[in-house]
Design a protein around this motif. Structure first.
Motif, PDB file in Angstrom:
ATOM      1  N   SER A 120       1.038  -1.331  -0.148  1.00 21.45           N
ATOM      2  CA  SER A 120       0.055  -0.021   0.334  1.00 21.45           C
ATOM      3  C   SER A 120       0.818   1.772   0.354  1.00 21.45           C
ATOM      4  O   SER A 120      -0.032   2.122  -0.724  1.00 21.45           O
ATOM      5  CB  SER A 120      -1.222   0.222   0.663  1.00 21.45           C
ATOM      6  OG  SER A 120      -0.255  -0.206   2.102  1.00 21.45           O
ATOM      7  N   GLN A 142      -4.205  -9.850   4.473  1.00 14.38           N
ATOM      8  CA  GLN A 142      -3.710  -9.348   5.112  1.00 14.38           C
ATOM      9  C   GLN A 142      -3.705  -7.977   4.355  1.00 14.38           C
ATOM     10  O   GLN A 142      -4.234  -6.625   5.510  1.00 14.38           O
ATOM     11  CB  GLN A 142      -1.589  -9.007   5.465  1.00 14.38           C
ATOM     12  CG  GLN A 142      -1.108  -8.064   6.131  1.00 14.38           C
ATOM     13  CD  GLN A 142      -1.604  -8.038   7.036  1.00 14.38           C
ATOM     14  OE1 GLN A 142      -2.246  -8.902   8.059  1.00 14.38           O
ATOM     15  NE2 GLN A 142      -1.572  -7.133   7.944  1.00 14.38           N
ATOM     16  N   MET A 143      -3.539  -7.474   3.407  1.00 16.49           N
ATOM     17  CA  MET A 143      -3.421  -6.036   2.607  1.00 16.49           C
ATOM     18  C   MET A 143      -5.021  -5.908   2.364  1.00 16.49           C
ATOM     19  O   MET A 143      -5.746  -4.465   2.651  1.00 16.49           O
ATOM     20  CB  MET A 143      -2.822  -6.620   0.724  1.00 16.49           C
ATOM     21  CG  MET A 143      -2.894  -5.130   0.387  1.00 16.49           C
ATOM     22  SD  MET A 143      -1.686  -5.496  -1.406  1.00 16.49           S
ATOM     23  CE  MET A 143      -1.698  -3.421  -1.497  1.00 16.49           C
ATOM     24  N   GLU A 175      -8.253  -0.232   6.167  1.00 14.39           N
ATOM     25  CA  GLU A 175      -8.361   1.066   6.811  1.00 14.39           C
ATOM     26  C   GLU A 175      -8.329   2.537   6.055  1.00 14.39           C
ATOM     27  O   GLU A 175      -7.737   3.852   6.833  1.00 14.39           O
ATOM     28  CB  GLU A 175      -6.980   1.266   7.337  1.00 14.39           C
ATOM     29  CG  GLU A 175      -7.280   0.408   9.301  1.00 14.39           C
ATOM     30  CD  GLU A 175      -5.912  -0.453   9.769  1.00 14.39           C
ATOM     31  OE1 GLU A 175      -4.822   0.080   9.180  1.00 14.39           O
ATOM     32  OE2 GLU A 175      -6.112  -1.666  10.286  1.00 14.39           O
ATOM     33  N   GLN A 176      -7.652   2.624   4.824  1.00 15.03           N
ATOM     34  CA  GLN A 176      -7.518   3.540   3.862  1.00 15.03           C
ATOM     35  C   GLN A 176      -8.562   3.734   2.885  1.00 15.03           C
ATOM     36  O   GLN A 176      -8.675   4.236   2.038  1.00 15.03           O
ATOM     37  CB  GLN A 176      -6.156   3.260   2.719  1.00 15.03           C
ATOM     38  CG  GLN A 176      -4.701   2.841   3.839  1.00 15.03           C
ATOM     39  CD  GLN A 176      -3.932   2.540   3.069  1.00 15.03           C
ATOM     40  OE1 GLN A 176      -3.272   1.518   3.267  1.00 15.03           O
ATOM     41  NE2 GLN A 176      -3.554   2.979   1.372  1.00 15.03           N
ATOM     42  N   ALA A 205       2.844  -8.407   7.181  1.00 22.32           N
ATOM     43  CA  ALA A 205       2.661  -7.288   7.385  1.00 22.32           C
ATOM     44  C   ALA A 205       3.835  -6.407   7.003  1.00 22.32           C
ATOM     45  O   ALA A 205       4.503  -6.605   7.531  1.00 22.32           O
ATOM     46  CB  ALA A 205       2.148  -7.005   9.084  1.00 22.32           C
ATOM     47  N   GLU A 206       2.859  -4.817   6.278  1.00 27.50           N
ATOM     48  CA  GLU A 206       3.820  -4.528   5.476  1.00 27.50           C
ATOM     49  C   GLU A 206       4.753  -3.373   6.471  1.00 27.50           C
ATOM     50  O   GLU A 206       6.432  -3.711   6.309  1.00 27.50           O
ATOM     51  CB  GLU A 206       3.020  -3.278   4.738  1.00 27.50           C
ATOM     52  CG  GLU A 206       3.762  -2.320   3.775  1.00 27.50           C
ATOM     53  CD  GLU A 206       3.288  -2.383   2.962  1.00 27.50           C
ATOM     54  OE1 GLU A 206       1.307  -2.426   2.458  1.00 27.50           O
ATOM     55  OE2 GLU A 206       2.864  -1.237   2.058  1.00 27.50           O
ATOM     56  N   GLN A 207       3.907  -3.212   7.331  1.00 29.44           N
ATOM     57  CA  GLN A 207       5.176  -2.434   8.645  1.00 29.44           C
ATOM     58  C   GLN A 207       6.214  -3.285   8.869  1.00 29.44           C
ATOM     59  O   GLN A 207       7.270  -2.579   9.341  1.00 29.44           O
ATOM     60  CB  GLN A 207       4.273  -1.587   9.543  1.00 29.44           C
ATOM     61  CG  GLN A 207       3.224  -1.112   9.772  1.00 29.44           C
ATOM     62  CD  GLN A 207       4.018   0.579   8.567  1.00 29.44           C
ATOM     63  OE1 GLN A 207       5.017   0.893   9.174  1.00 29.44           O
ATOM     64  NE2 GLN A 207       3.267   1.605   8.400  1.00 29.44           N
ATOM     65  N   LYS A 234       1.299   6.311   0.870  1.00 30.04           N
ATOM     66  CA  LYS A 234      -0.296   6.038   0.656  1.00 30.04           C
ATOM     67  C   LYS A 234      -0.949   6.538   0.840  1.00 30.04           C
ATOM     68  O   LYS A 234      -1.119   7.581   1.042  1.00 30.04           O
ATOM     69  CB  LYS A 234       0.240   5.766   2.320  1.00 30.04           C
ATOM     70  CG  LYS A 234      -0.725   4.900   2.690  1.00 30.04           C
ATOM     71  CD  LYS A 234      -0.378   4.133   4.003  1.00 30.04           C
ATOM     72  CE  LYS A 234      -0.540   2.397   4.817  1.00 30.04           C
ATOM     73  NZ  LYS A 234      -0.259   2.518   6.480  1.00 30.04           N
ATOM     74  N   THR A 292      -6.815  -5.767   5.178  1.00 29.28           N
ATOM     75  CA  THR A 292      -7.279  -5.429   6.691  1.00 29.28           C
ATOM     76  C   THR A 292      -6.533  -3.998   5.980  1.00 29.28           C
ATOM     77  O   THR A 292      -6.992  -2.893   6.407  1.00 29.28           O
ATOM     78  CB  THR A 292      -6.975  -5.847   7.367  1.00 29.28           C
ATOM     79  OG1 THR A 292      -6.558  -7.640   7.589  1.00 29.28           O
ATOM     80  CG2 THR A 292      -7.188  -5.494   8.790  1.00 29.28           C
ATOM     81  N   GLU A 293      -4.946  -3.960   5.735  1.00 27.02           N
ATOM     82  CA  GLU A 293      -4.183  -2.739   5.444  1.00 27.02           C
ATOM     83  C   GLU A 293      -5.178  -1.876   4.291  1.00 27.02           C
ATOM     84  O   GLU A 293      -5.330   0.141   5.007  1.00 27.02           O
ATOM     85  CB  GLU A 293      -3.506  -3.171   5.266  1.00 27.02           C
ATOM     86  CG  GLU A 293      -1.973  -3.976   6.195  1.00 27.02           C
ATOM     87  CD  GLU A 293      -0.930  -3.940   5.694  1.00 27.02           C
ATOM     88  OE1 GLU A 293      -0.280  -4.697   6.023  1.00 27.02           O
ATOM     89  OE2 GLU A 293      -1.006  -4.268   4.183  1.00 27.02           O
TER      90      GLU A 293
END
Ligand SMILES: Cc1cc2nc3c(=O)[nH]c(=O)nc-3n(C[C@H](O)[C@H](O)[C@H](O)COP(=O)(O)OP(=O)(O)OC[C@H]3O[C@@H](n4cnc5c(N)ncnc54)[C@H](O)[C@@H]3O)c2cc1C
Length: 482
Positions: free
Chosen positions: A18, A69-70, A76-77, A215-217, A181, A72-73
């Motif tokens: 993202s 996972q993406m 949030e955007q 998880a990207e972070q 982002k 979910t990420e």
């Protein structure tokens, strides 16, 4: 299926992130200009094509886990991610014509370089453009897109060093800043869109890649830490498989969870002037990222490579022995050469293999067992979590001396000397071959000298003899060329 919302659709393929995602960024920016529009993303799993490409089950699982996972990420955007299951790459075409009926006004995606993928994208672009839908492809797979680094006469570089020199000169004038982002104003309710498309929702994987975070972070943090700390020692440690001296980022680069721009940006930030020093860890790591681009440039310039043809045409005539039981012993890590066996067991057990070991095992298959490099290339693809056509084909053709800027054919790795040099205490071997734990640091590289009968697999080939045969096989085809 008509819809009153104008949909800006991002097709995620080899850019599963993202941050620094041009397609997401521009889609959100365009949607942000019109309150009656929304941005959604779509991922299409194509297990039929994955199988055709021999994609390793562990890589397939990684992609599925990353996409979940993406979802979910991106939520949030405020970006809904639709995940559908289609048969193969051709099945993607009708999905977009249906999305067009559902209100799509523009499609966004990152370029793919492989020939069939390009043909598919061309077809989709044509259909959508005819229907008045905008299509936007972004070429961010490389810092220098294929075709942008050429010789003075406009040809593709076939040798790495001048390619790298030119690449580095261009880097100084290139803007490689990353995209922020993307954020959408409101989450579009895309729940029934998948049903409308007529495809099943993407299935879960088998969790075989669970050791690789998605998880990207965390992945970004791992990359930052590598650039901040380990990279300084990279040149001293990168060849020793027991040392954990490389970044371990290949799967993320291969699937686009990280972009190469993010890596080089961070490297420049952390390394400062040491990046300019020829043998510094930072500059050597940058060289590896340039190798990655070199092979992609070669693939685009010579699309017939995708058909697994050797780059050096004369080597197509080599009369490989292709002994199946020897091949099986290599695959299973039972050749009797501990460094080769440990490496193959690392691959089979973890889905990843250290670069030095990829070179040793590839050389062993081709130049000790005299097996066609394409057998090894395929086996690697079926097992590697980071399996990636351009790098894998490039690596195999390098080791087999059939490729561009390849190892000369008379340069033949001695697996025992390689083992003594790069795993001097046998630590790596012991990690994957517990049967050899009792051997001392000297004997472990060649456990067949012991006076007591060895419990280890007997060596399937004599290296000195095998070497002579390799030289003969190559001289035969090189001579017939004259
Ligand atoms: C026979 C053979 C097969 C290979 N198959 C693949 C493959 O399928 N996928 C793949 O990503 N790499 C492949 N490589 C290249 C290399 O072995 C891996 O990229 C590396 O081991 C990945 O570990 P790392 O991320 O810790 O690498 P690092 O040493 O940290 O390097 C950083 C990044 O640079 C790139 N890179 C490094 N070396 C190379 C190289 N020689 N060619 C192209 N890119 C490179 C990768 O993206 C890697 O993640 C192959 C090499 C050989 C000799």
């Amino acid at each position: 299926m008509a819809n009153s919302t104008s949909l800006h659709v991002v097709w995620l393929r080899n850019d599963l992130r993202s941050y620094d995602n041009a397609a997401l960024y521009y889609a959100a920016a365009a949607a942000g200009k019109d309150p009656a529009s929304a941005v959604i993303a779509i991922f299409i799993a194509t297990p039929g094509t994955w199988q055709q490409h021999h994609m390793a089950p562990i890589k397939q699982d990684f992609i599925r886990r990353r996409i979940k996972q993406m979802q979910t990420e991106l939520n949030e955007q405020n970006i809904a991610l639709l995940t559908v299951e289609a048969g193969n790459y051709k099945d993607c075409v009708p999905i977009f014509t249906k999305l067009a009926d559902a209100g799509m006004v523009a499609l966004y995606g990152q370029t793919e370089y492989e020939q069939r993928e390009q043909q598919r994208d061309k077809l989709i672009s044509q259909r959508l453009l005819q229907a008045g839908i905008a299509v936007n492809w972004y070429d961010r797979l490389c810092i220098m897109p294929p075709g942008s680094i050429v010789t003075q006469s406009g040809d593709t570089y076939k040798v790495f060093s001048p390619f790298k020199r030119n690449w580095l000169a261009r880097l100084r004038e290139q803007d490689i800043s990353c995209f922020p982002k993307a954020k959408s104003a409101a989450l579009y309710d895309a729940d029934n869109l998948v049903q409308q498309l007529g495809y099943a929702r993407m299935a879960n994987g088998d969790d075989s890649s669970a050791n690789y975070p998605v998880a990207e972070q965390q992945i970004l943090e791992n990359m930052r830490q590598f650039c901040q700390q380990q990279v300084a020692d990279y040149n001293d440690t990168r060849d020793f498989p027991a040392l954990n001296g490389t970044s371990g980022l290949s799967v993320y680069l291969a699937c686009g969870v990280l972009s190469v721009q993010q890596c080089v940006n961070r490297l420049q930030m952390e390394a400062g002037p040491t990046l300019e020093q020829e043998k510094s860890g930072a500059s050597v790591w940058l060289s590896e990222l340039i190798w990655r681009e070199f092979y992609k440039h070669i693939l685009v310039a010579y699309p017939e490579l995708i058909k697994h043809r050797p780059f050096q045409a004369d080597t197509a005539a080599i009369r490989w022995h292709n002994n199946k039981s020897m091949f099986n012993a290599w695959c299973e890590g039972k050749t009797g050469y501990p460094i080769v066996d440990a490496a193959m067991r690392q691959l089979n057990q973890t889905g990843w293999m250290h670069n030095r070991l990829r070179m040793i095992t590839a050389s062993f298959l081709v130049k000790d067992l005299h097996i066609d490099w394409r057998w090894g290339e395929r086996y690697f693809m079926t097992k590697l979590i980071d399996g990636e056509f351009a790098a894998n084909n490039g690596g195999w053709q390098w080791a087999a001396s059939t490729g561009t800027d390849a190892a000369p054919y008379f340069r033949i790795f001695n697996p025992v000397t390689q083992s003594e040099r790069f795993d001097p205490e046998g630590k790596f071997i012991r990690q994957f071959i517990p049967e050899l734990a009792q051997f001392n640091n000297k004997e472990i590289h060649w456990p067949h000298k012991k006076t007591t009968p060895s419990t280890y697999w007997p060596a399937i080939i004599d290296h000195a003899e095998a070497r002579k045969i390799t030289l003969a096989l190559f001289t035969e085809v090189k001579k017939s060329d004259e």
